[in-house]
Design an enzyme around this catalytic site. Structure first.
Site, short mmCIF file in Angstrom:
data_model
loop_
_atom_site.label_atom_id
_atom_site.label_comp_id
_atom_site.label_asym_id
_atom_site.label_seq_id
_atom_site.Cartn_x
_atom_site.Cartn_y
_atom_site.Cartn_z
N LYS A 116 28.48 -14.13 -7.96
CA LYS A 116 28.77 -12.70 -8.07
C LYS A 116 30.17 -12.49 -8.66
CE LYS A 116 25.70 -11.29 -7.81
NZ LYS A 116 24.39 -11.73 -7.40
N ASN A 136 -1.98 1.97 5.87
CA ASN A 136 -1.04 0.92 5.43
C ASN A 136 -0.80 0.02 6.62
OD1 ASN A 136 -0.77 2.20 3.04
ND2 ASN A 136 1.38 2.79 3.31
N GLY A 137 -0.68 -1.29 6.38
CA GLY A 137 -0.38 -2.20 7.48
C GLY A 137 -1.55 -3.11 7.78
N ARG A 170 5.49 0.02 -6.25
CA ARG A 170 5.45 -0.84 -5.07
C ARG A 170 4.38 -1.92 -5.19
NH1 ARG A 170 7.57 2.20 -0.41
NH2 ARG A 170 6.30 0.94 0.95
N GLU A 192 26.30 -18.10 -3.97
CA GLU A 192 25.97 -16.74 -4.39
C GLU A 192 27.25 -15.90 -4.51
OE1 GLU A 192 23.67 -15.29 -5.75
OE2 GLU A 192 23.92 -13.17 -5.35
N GLU A 197 30.34 -13.47 -12.43
CA GLU A 197 29.60 -12.67 -13.41
C GLU A 197 30.16 -11.27 -13.60
OE1 GLU A 197 25.39 -11.96 -12.61
OE2 GLU A 197 25.77 -12.05 -10.47
N LYS A 212 19.67 -7.85 -17.49
CA LYS A 212 19.07 -7.72 -16.16
C LYS A 212 17.84 -8.60 -16.02
CE LYS A 212 18.62 -6.17 -12.05
NZ LYS A 212 19.50 -6.85 -11.09
N CYS A 232 0.81 -1.22 0.00
CA CYS A 232 0.00 0.00 0.00
C CYS A 232 0.85 1.27 0.00
CB CYS A 232 -0.88 0.03 1.23
SG CYS A 232 -1.81 -1.47 1.48
N HIS A 282 36.17 -34.83 -1.50
CA HIS A 282 35.59 -35.76 -2.48
C HIS A 282 35.88 -35.32 -3.91
CE1 HIS A 282 33.63 -37.93 0.74
NE2 HIS A 282 33.20 -36.77 1.21
N TRP A 289 -3.11 -2.71 -1.44
CA TRP A 289 -2.69 -4.08 -1.78
C TRP A 289 -3.50 -4.95 -0.83
CZ3 TRP A 289 0.45 -6.16 -5.42
CH2 TRP A 289 0.81 -7.49 -5.25
#
Ligand code: F6R
Length: 616
Positions: free
Chosen positions: A493, A100-101, A27, A489, A496, A611, A2, A512, A75
Site C-alpha cells: 500500500k 435470501n439465506g 451482487r 500488504e 503504490e 484498477k 441473492c 539474515h 444465487w
C-alpha cells in the site's frame, strides 16, 4: 448473492421491482423472478434463468401488472440454477415467498411437509418455508401470525418477503442473518435486501434488525422484534452523495473505502453464519459434498489478493489442518505444478478479470481434465458477473461493493473474512476443527465490525505518525506468523500510493540480511498482536533500536509495549489472534493513505497502475 425487492402501492409496481433487481445485479445471481398480485385478483409470476434483462423481455412479451409484488435474484445454494428453482416459490395459488439465506433444517421440514401432503416443485430450501406458511395459515388464519409461527421453526439465515392473494393488503418481511430494509414512500411502501435497490423510489429507509418481522401496508408499517414485542425502528434519510460511486464527505475514494470496512465486512458475513457455525451452503449447492473430500488447498491470486491468500494459508493449516499452497498467479500459470490429489483450487480476485488469475484458473481446469487431481475450483471474488465467477465451480462473493480507489482496501479485508469462512467450513465438514472453536470464532466474526470501527478511531493518531515518513525514501515492514502477509500488504500500500520504497520481511529474517539497511533514515513499521510470538518480536525490535532505527509499532493494548526514544507505539484494540490480521490491516492502510496525502500524490489513481489488470 441473492437480492430481494418488494412493493405495495396504488400504482403498477412491476417496473419498480424490475428496476430494483437491476440495481442489485452487481451482487451476482444466476436467475431472477417476480410475483405480483394481479389486477385479476390472482398471484402471477414470471421467472427466468440468466439476466434480469431476460426477465424484463419476458415481461414485455407477457406483461404482468399489480399493486403488490415481490421479486428476487437467486444465487444457487440448494438446487442448480433453473427456472423451477428460481424464486418466488408458491404454495398453491395464493401464497408466494422470496428468500435470501439458507435454511439448515430444510430436509426435516421437507419430510414433515411431504407427510402432510405438500408436493414440492423445486430443489430449494426456500420451498419448505412457503409450504410451512401455508400449513400454519390454515391453522392460524392470519398471515402475519402464521409467519411468526413459521420463523420460530427455521434454523439458519433468512431474509424473507411474503405476499398472499388472500390478504393482499400487506407485504410481510422477516429478517434473521440476512439484511432487509423498508423503503418509505407516500401512500406506498417498499422492501429490499439493500437500500440501493429502492433509491429510484425513495430516500427514506427503516432497517430491520435481527429477529424483526414487519407487516408493510400502503399507508404504514408495523414491526415486531425478536421477542414478539411491537417496536419502532429509526427512519434514516439518504441525501445525494451516499452512493458507492461518490466520494461523499471524503477527500478520496480510498479514505471512504477504508472507512466503509466495518459495514462491508458485516455485509460479507450476512446470510452466511448460523448460530454457532458457518453455513457451508453459502459456497454453493455442491459445497458440503465437495468440501468433505478436500485434502489440499491451492490458492492463486495477484497483488493484494495474493496477500489475502497468504494469510489464509496460516488459517487453513493451523485451524483446519489442511495443507495449503499459495502462489502468485503469474508464476503459477507457467509452472509445471505437482498437484496433490483432492485439491481445492481457490482463486482470489477483487475484479474477477485479472488476466493472470484467470489464466491460472484455466490452466488448473485443463490439468484437472487430464489428471483429475483438482476436485473443484472456488472463486473468492467481489464481482458476481465476472469471468472468474462464471468459470469457477463454486463462488463466495465478497460484498465490498464497488472499489474505486486503485489501491485495494475494503476488497482485502472482505477477502480475509471470506477466507476465514472457508477455513471454518472446511474444518467442520472434514471434522478437523472442534465445534467449540468454530463457535468461538463465529462469535468473534460477529464482533469484528465493531472492532474495525475502534481501529478506525486511530485515524488521527496515524495521521500524526505519517509525518515521520514524509521525507523518507525507504521503509521496512515487519510481522511474524499471519502478520507477515499483513506487513507485505502494508508495504505494498505504501509503495503504490506514496511511491516510497517499502519492503516487508518476517521479523525473524531481519538478522539474515535486511538489518544491514537499518539506520536513523529507515523507519521500521511493525504489527504486534499479543500472541505467542510477541516476545520474539520484541527481541527483533531491540535489534532495530540498537542500530538507531525508528520504530513505529502497532501493538495490542495488552502487549506491554510503550513509547520510548525512537519508538512510537499505537495501541490497537484487543482481538483474538485468528482475526488479528484483519484488524491490523486498518492502521497500515491509514498510514499509507496519510503519507500519500502529505506527499501530494494522486491517491486514488497512482501513477502507472490500473484498477483491473486484464492484460498479462
Ligand atoms: C493493490 C492492488 C493490486 C490488486 C491486483 C489483483 O492495491 O489493488 O495488487 O490486488 O492487481 O487484482 P484483483 O484482486 O482484481 O485480481
Amino acid at each position: 448473492m441473492c437480492g430481494i425487492v418488494g412493493a405495495i402501492a396504488e400504482r403498477n409496481i412491476t417496473a419498480i421491482l424490475v428496476e430494483g433487481l437491476k440495481r442489485l445485479e452487481y451482487r451476482g445471481y444466476d436467475s431472477a423472478g417476480l410475483a405480483v398480485f394481479s389486477n385479476a385478483g390472482l398471484l402471477e409470476r414470471c421467472r427466468r434463468v440468466g439476466k434480469v434483462s431476460e426477465l424484463e423481455q419476458a415481461l414485455a412479451d407477457e406483461p404482468l401488472a399489480g399493486q403488490l409484488g415481490i421479486a428476487h435474484t437467486r444465487w444457487a445454494t440448494h438446487g442448480a440454477p433453473s427456472e423451477r428453482n428460481a424464486h418466488p416459490h408458491f404454495s398453491g395459488h395464493d401464497l408466494a415467498v422470496v428468500h435470501n439465506g439458507i435454511i439448515e433444517n430444510h430436509e426435516a421440514l421437507r419430510e414433515r411437509l411431504k407427510g402432510l401432503g405438500y408436493v414440492f416443485s423445486s430443489d430449494t430450501d426456500t420451498e419448505v418455508i412457503v409450504h410451512l406458511l401455508e400449513h400454519k395459515l390454515q391453522e392460524l388464519g392470519d398471515l402475519t401470525v402464521a409467519l411468526k409461527a413459521v420463523v420460530a421453526e427455521l434454523h439458519g439465515a433468512y431474509g424473507l418477503a411474503v405476499i398472499s392473494a388472500k390478504q393482499p393488503d400487506r407485504l410481510l418481511a422477516a429478517r434473521s442473518g440476512s439484511p432487509l430494509v423498508i423503503g418509505l414512500g407516500h401512500g406506498e411502501n417498499f422492501l429490499a435486501s439493500d437500500q440501493l435497490a429502492l433509491r429510484q423510489v425513495t430516500d427514506r429507509f427503516m432497517y430491520l434488525e435481527e429477529g424483526d418481522i414487519a407487516e408493510i401496508h400502503r399507508d404504514g408499517v408495523q414491526i415486531w422484534d425478536v421477542a414478539g414485542q411491537p417496536v419502532q425502528r429509526e427512519q434514516v434519510q439518504y441525501r445525494d452523495g451516499a452512493e458507492a460511486a461518490d466520494k461523499g464527505a471524503y477527500r478520496h475514494f480510498m479514505l471512504k473505502e477504508i472507512h466503509e470496512q466495518p459495514q462491508v465486512v458485516q455485509r460479507t458475513l450476512e446470510g452466511r453464519l448460523g448460530a454457532d457455525h458457518v453455513l457451508v451452503e453459502a459456497f454453493g449447492p455442491q459445497a458440503a459434498e465437495l468440501f468433505a473430500k478436500v485434502r489440499n488447498v491451492q490458492i492463486v491470486a495477484c497483488g493484494t489478493s495474493y496477500h489475502a491468500g497468504m494469510v489464509a494459508r496460516y488459517w487453513l493449516e493451523e485451524l483446519a489442518g489442511i495443507p495449503c499452497q499459495v502462489e502468485v498467479a503469474s508464476e503459477f500459470r507457467y509452472r509445471k505444478v505437482v498437484v496433490q490429489p483432492d485439491t481445492l483450487f481457490v482463486s482470489i480476485s477483487q475484479s474477477g478479470e485479472t488476466a493472470d488469475t484467470l489464466a491460472a484458473l484455466r490452466n488448473g481446469k485443463a490439468r484437472s481434465a487430464t489428471d483429475g487431481r483438482y476436485l473443484a475450483s472456488l472463486a473468492i471474488c467481489n464481482v458476481g458477473i465476472s469471468s472468474l465467477v462464471r468459470e469457477s465451480d463454486l463462488t463466495l462473493l465478497t460484498q465490498a461493493g464497488p472499489e474505486i480507489g486503485v489501491a485495494s482496501t475494503k476488497a482485502f479485508t472482505t477477502q480475509l473474512v471470506a477466507l476465514m469462512l472457508l477455513t471454518l467450513a472446511l474444518g467442520r465438514v472434514r471434522g478437523s476443527l472442534a465445534a467449540a472453536l468454530e463457535a468461538e470464532l463465529v462469535d468473534e466474526l460477529r464482533r469484528l465490525p465493531s472492532r474495525l470501527d475502534e481501529a478506525l478511531a486511530l485515524d488521527k493518531a496515524v495521521e500524526k505518525i505519517a509525518e515521520l515518513f514524509a521525507e523518507k525514501h525507504h521503509t521496512l515492514f515487519l510481522g511474524r506468523g499471519a502478520q507477515y502477509p499483513v506487513a507485505l500488504e502494508g508495504a505494498l500500500k505504501l509503495k503504490e500510493i506514496s511511491y516510497i520504497h517499502a519492503e516487508a520481511y518476517p521479523a525473524g529474517e531481519l538478522k539474515h540480511g535486511p538489518l544491514a539497511l537499518v539506520d536513523s533514515d529507515m523507519p521500521v513499521v511493525t504489527v504486534a498482536p499479543n500472541n505467542e510470538l510477541l516476545e520474539k518480536l520484541k527481541s527483533n525490535l531491540q535489534e532495530v533500536r540498537a542500530r538507531g532505527g525508528q520504530l513505529i509499532v502497532f501493538a495490542d493494548q495488552q502487549a506491554g509495549l510503550g513509547n520510548g526514544e525512537g519508538t512510537h507505539v499505537l495501541a490497537v484494540p484487543h482481538i483474538c489472534d485468528a482475526l488479528a490480521p484483519i484488524l491490523y490491516t486498518i492502521p497500515l492502510q491509514l498510514l499509507s493513505y496519510h503519507v500519500a496525502v502529505l506527499k501530494g500524490t494522486d491517491v486514488d489513481q497512482p501513477r502507472n497502475l490500473a484498477k483491473s489488470v486484464t492484460v498479462e
